[in-house]
Motif scaffolding. Structure first.
Motif, PDB file in Angstrom:
ATOM      1  N   ASP A  86       3.985   8.912  -8.943  1.00 24.72           N
ATOM      2  CA  ASP A  86       2.678   8.452  -8.460  1.00 24.72           C
ATOM      3  C   ASP A  86       2.796   7.118  -7.756  1.00 24.72           C
ATOM      4  O   ASP A  86       3.608   6.262  -8.144  1.00 24.72           O
ATOM      5  CB  ASP A  86       1.681   8.318  -9.619  1.00 24.72           C
ATOM      6  N   MET A  87       1.977   6.931  -6.728  1.00 23.89           N
ATOM      7  CA  MET A  87       1.899   5.657  -6.030  1.00 23.89           C
ATOM      8  C   MET A  87       0.421   5.336  -5.788  1.00 23.89           C
ATOM      9  O   MET A  87      -0.359   6.213  -5.404  1.00 23.89           O
ATOM     10  CB  MET A  87       2.642   5.699  -4.692  1.00 23.89           C
ATOM     11  N   HIS A  88       0.026   4.076  -6.030  1.00 27.62           N
ATOM     12  CA  HIS A  88      -1.346   3.637  -5.821  1.00 27.62           C
ATOM     13  C   HIS A  88      -1.355   2.560  -4.737  1.00 27.62           C
ATOM     14  O   HIS A  88      -0.589   1.590  -4.821  1.00 27.62           O
ATOM     15  CB  HIS A  88      -1.943   3.077  -7.114  1.00 27.62           C
ATOM     16  N   VAL A  89      -2.205   2.736  -3.739  1.00 26.09           N
ATOM     17  CA  VAL A  89      -2.326   1.754  -2.659  1.00 26.09           C
ATOM     18  C   VAL A  89      -3.805   1.491  -2.417  1.00 26.09           C
ATOM     19  O   VAL A  89      -4.659   2.351  -2.660  1.00 26.09           O
ATOM     20  CB  VAL A  89      -1.656   2.247  -1.361  1.00 26.09           C
ATOM     21  N   ASP A  90      -4.111   0.301  -1.930  1.00 23.68           N
ATOM     22  CA  ASP A  90      -5.497  -0.055  -1.620  1.00 23.68           C
ATOM     23  C   ASP A  90      -5.899   0.489  -0.256  1.00 23.68           C
ATOM     24  O   ASP A  90      -5.072   0.590   0.659  1.00 23.68           O
ATOM     25  CB  ASP A  90      -5.667  -1.583  -1.628  1.00 23.68           C
ATOM     26  N   LYS A  91      -7.158   0.827  -0.123  1.00 23.52           N
ATOM     27  CA  LYS A  91      -7.699   1.269   1.154  1.00 23.52           C
ATOM     28  C   LYS A  91      -7.459   0.187   2.208  1.00 23.52           C
ATOM     29  O   LYS A  91      -7.649  -0.994   1.961  1.00 23.52           O
ATOM     30  CB  LYS A  91      -9.195   1.543   1.012  1.00 23.52           C
ATOM     31  N   GLY A  92      -6.962   0.613   3.376  1.00 19.43           N
ATOM     32  CA  GLY A  92      -6.693  -0.330   4.455  1.00 19.43           C
ATOM     33  C   GLY A  92      -5.279  -0.874   4.460  1.00 19.43           C
ATOM     34  O   GLY A  92      -4.854  -1.497   5.428  1.00 19.43           O
ATOM     35  N   SER A  93      -4.524  -0.633   3.386  1.00 18.86           N
ATOM     36  CA  SER A  93      -3.136  -1.097   3.336  1.00 18.86           C
ATOM     37  C   SER A  93      -2.215  -0.041   3.940  1.00 18.86           C
ATOM     38  O   SER A  93      -2.671   0.956   4.492  1.00 18.86           O
ATOM     39  CB  SER A  93      -2.739  -1.424   1.903  1.00 18.86           C
ATOM     40  N   THR A  94      -0.905  -0.259   3.839  1.00 17.52           N
ATOM     41  CA  THR A  94       0.073   0.660   4.424  1.00 17.52           C
ATOM     42  C   THR A  94       0.735   1.494   3.336  1.00 17.52           C
ATOM     43  O   THR A  94       1.181   0.963   2.320  1.00 17.52           O
ATOM     44  CB  THR A  94       1.154  -0.112   5.202  1.00 17.52           C
ATOM     45  N   ILE A  95       0.755   2.808   3.562  1.00 19.05           N
ATOM     46  CA  ILE A  95       1.503   3.711   2.678  1.00 19.05           C
ATOM     47  C   ILE A  95       2.926   3.791   3.212  1.00 19.05           C
ATOM     48  O   ILE A  95       3.150   4.169   4.362  1.00 19.05           O
ATOM     49  CB  ILE A  95       0.871   5.116   2.654  1.00 19.05           C
ATOM     50  N   ASN A  96       3.886   3.434   2.394  1.00 20.10           N
ATOM     51  CA  ASN A  96       5.292   3.446   2.809  1.00 20.10           C
ATOM     52  C   ASN A  96       6.084   4.277   1.800  1.00 20.10           C
ATOM     53  O   ASN A  96       6.344   3.831   0.682  1.00 20.10           O
ATOM     54  CB  ASN A  96       5.843   2.019   2.891  1.00 20.10           C
ATOM     55  N   PHE A 167       8.750  15.176  -4.567  1.00 22.50           N
ATOM     56  CA  PHE A 167       7.296  15.071  -4.487  1.00 22.50           C
ATOM     57  C   PHE A 167       6.804  13.716  -4.983  1.00 22.50           C
ATOM     58  O   PHE A 167       7.439  13.075  -5.818  1.00 22.50           O
ATOM     59  CB  PHE A 167       6.637  16.169  -5.338  1.00 22.50           C
ATOM     60  N   ILE A 168       5.631  13.319  -4.482  1.00 20.04           N
ATOM     61  CA  ILE A 168       4.947  12.124  -4.973  1.00 20.04           C
ATOM     62  C   ILE A 168       3.457  12.300  -4.722  1.00 20.04           C
ATOM     63  O   ILE A 168       3.058  12.948  -3.744  1.00 20.04           O
ATOM     64  CB  ILE A 168       5.468  10.841  -4.280  1.00 20.04           C
ATOM     65  N   HIS A 169       2.646  11.790  -5.611  1.00 19.22           N
ATOM     66  CA  HIS A 169       1.186  11.834  -5.425  1.00 19.22           C
ATOM     67  C   HIS A 169       0.710  10.429  -5.090  1.00 19.22           C
ATOM     68  O   HIS A 169       0.945   9.489  -5.853  1.00 19.22           O
ATOM     69  CB  HIS A 169       0.475  12.341  -6.677  1.00 19.22           C
ATOM     70  N   VAL A 170       0.050  10.305  -3.950  1.00 15.93           N
ATOM     71  CA  VAL A 170      -0.445   9.011  -3.480  1.00 15.93           C
ATOM     72  C   VAL A 170      -1.944   8.926  -3.743  1.00 15.93           C
ATOM     73  O   VAL A 170      -2.699   9.856  -3.408  1.00 15.93           O
ATOM     74  CB  VAL A 170      -0.151   8.808  -1.981  1.00 15.93           C
ATOM     75  N   HIS A 171      -2.367   7.818  -4.334  1.00 15.43           N
ATOM     76  CA  HIS A 171      -3.778   7.563  -4.597  1.00 15.43           C
ATOM     77  C   HIS A 171      -4.212   6.389  -3.721  1.00 15.43           C
ATOM     78  O   HIS A 171      -3.670   5.283  -3.855  1.00 15.43           O
ATOM     79  CB  HIS A 171      -4.011   7.203  -6.068  1.00 15.43           C
ATOM     80  N   VAL A 172      -5.148   6.607  -2.841  1.00 12.59           N
ATOM     81  CA  VAL A 172      -5.711   5.519  -2.034  1.00 12.59           C
ATOM     82  C   VAL A 172      -6.944   5.014  -2.779  1.00 12.59           C
ATOM     83  O   VAL A 172      -7.941   5.743  -2.935  1.00 12.59           O
ATOM     84  CB  VAL A 172      -6.086   5.997  -0.619  1.00 12.59           C
ATOM     85  N   LEU A 173      -6.891   3.771  -3.239  1.00 12.91           N
ATOM     86  CA  LEU A 173      -7.940   3.203  -4.080  1.00 12.91           C
ATOM     87  C   LEU A 173      -9.052   2.612  -3.230  1.00 12.91           C
ATOM     88  O   LEU A 173      -8.803   1.903  -2.252  1.00 12.91           O
ATOM     89  CB  LEU A 173      -7.351   2.134  -4.997  1.00 12.91           C
ATOM     90  N   ASN A 174     -10.253   2.898  -3.643  1.00 13.44           N
ATOM     91  CA  ASN A 174     -11.426   2.354  -2.949  1.00 13.44           C
ATOM     92  C   ASN A 174     -12.236   1.547  -3.945  1.00 13.44           C
ATOM     93  O   ASN A 174     -13.387   1.847  -4.240  1.00 13.44           O
ATOM     94  CB  ASN A 174     -12.260   3.501  -2.368  1.00 13.44           C
ATOM     95  N   GLY A 175     -11.561   0.541  -4.502  1.00 15.90           N
ATOM     96  CA  GLY A 175     -12.207  -0.307  -5.497  1.00 15.90           C
ATOM     97  C   GLY A 175     -11.890   0.107  -6.924  1.00 15.90           C
ATOM     98  O   GLY A 175     -12.211  -0.618  -7.864  1.00 15.90           O
ATOM     99  N   GLU A 176     -11.226   1.288  -7.128  1.00 17.11           N
ATOM    100  CA  GLU A 176     -10.878   1.683  -8.482  1.00 17.11           C
ATOM    101  C   GLU A 176      -9.641   0.917  -8.944  1.00 17.11           C
ATOM    102  O   GLU A 176      -8.994   0.219  -8.171  1.00 17.11           O
ATOM    103  CB  GLU A 176     -10.574   3.193  -8.546  1.00 17.11           C
TER     104      GLU A 176
END
Length: 228
Positions: A86-96, A167-176
């Motif tokens: 799993d990977m967590h990134v903030d909205k507006g940031s870069t997924i790498n 495999f990896i699951h990416v979560h784009v956080l929108n304030g969570e």
């Protein structure tokens, strides 16, 4: 002078593989190679697989019998995405995302990226999606997605040509916060190695020497055992 006979034995199941130039196994991947007058006795294992790992013993019919044991370790190609599962990134940031392919006899011919089962379109109207690939003994493919948006959330797959996908699951956080989210963990990676393993037993008079030649699969041989 008594003619010396060389035998190869797999120690795991005490299985006699070859005696002289004759093969005593139903596995047709095994072959003994010896030229008339040569002191080299080569056990060839075609299309080496992980299950071929283990101890192999070369015996010479001297009195007393001389033997030498070597450990063959066959590595399977392996794909892994750094940071999985799993990977967590903030909205507006870069997924790498970086996918590493190791223990492969040659670099993959291609590496595809998928998002939720669909091939990632690097030229989509969304823009900001790039991929770089470095090929070598260890190959890498990096997927970069700029200005991450909620629709970018999901499962990403790295699919090389020469091994099973990662495999990896990416979560784009929108304030969570990541701690408040449920995740499904787990990744299965499997592969089928390629190439042949050659084990050479070299006779030098009354001495027995073990050599390893022309291993086409990345792997390690560690000679070690008792001479008897």
């Amino acid at each position: 002078m008594t003619k010396l006979v060389v035998s190869w034995i797999r120690q795991r199941d005490i299985h006699i593989l070859t005696v002289g130039r004759y093969t005593y196994t139903t596995d047709q991947r095994y072959e003994v190679i010896h030229s008339q007058g040569s002191k080299d006795w080569i056990l060839k294992i075609k299309y080496a697989q992980v299950r071929d790992s283990g101890n192999y013993e070369c015996q010479v019919s001297t009195k007393p019998v001389r033997s030498y044991t070597v450990h063959l370790h066959v590595f399977a190609p392996l794909a892994e995405i750094i940071g999985a599962p799993d990977m967590h990134v903030d909205k507006g940031s870069t997924i790498n995302l970086t996918c590493v392919i190791a223990h492969s006899p040659e670099p993959p011919a291609y590496i595809f990226w998928y998002h939720n089962g669909k091939v990632v379109n690097y030229e989509s109207p969304r823009g900001g999606v790039t991929v770089t690939i470095e090929r070598g003994n260890t190959s890498r493919s990096s997927l970069m997605i700029q200005e991450a948006k909620p629709p970018d959330t999901g499962n990403y797959t790295c699919a090389p040509s020469n091994t099973a996908p990662a495999f990896i699951h990416v979560h784009v956080l929108n304030g969570e916060t990541p701690a408040a989210m449920q995740t499904n963990r787990g990744v299965a990676i499997a592969a089928s190695p390629l190439g042949h393993a050659l084990l050479t037993c070299l006779l030098m008079g009354v001495h027995l020497v073990f050599l390893v030649e022309n291993l086409l699969l990345p792997g390690t041989f560690r000679g070690g055992g008792d001479r008897t």
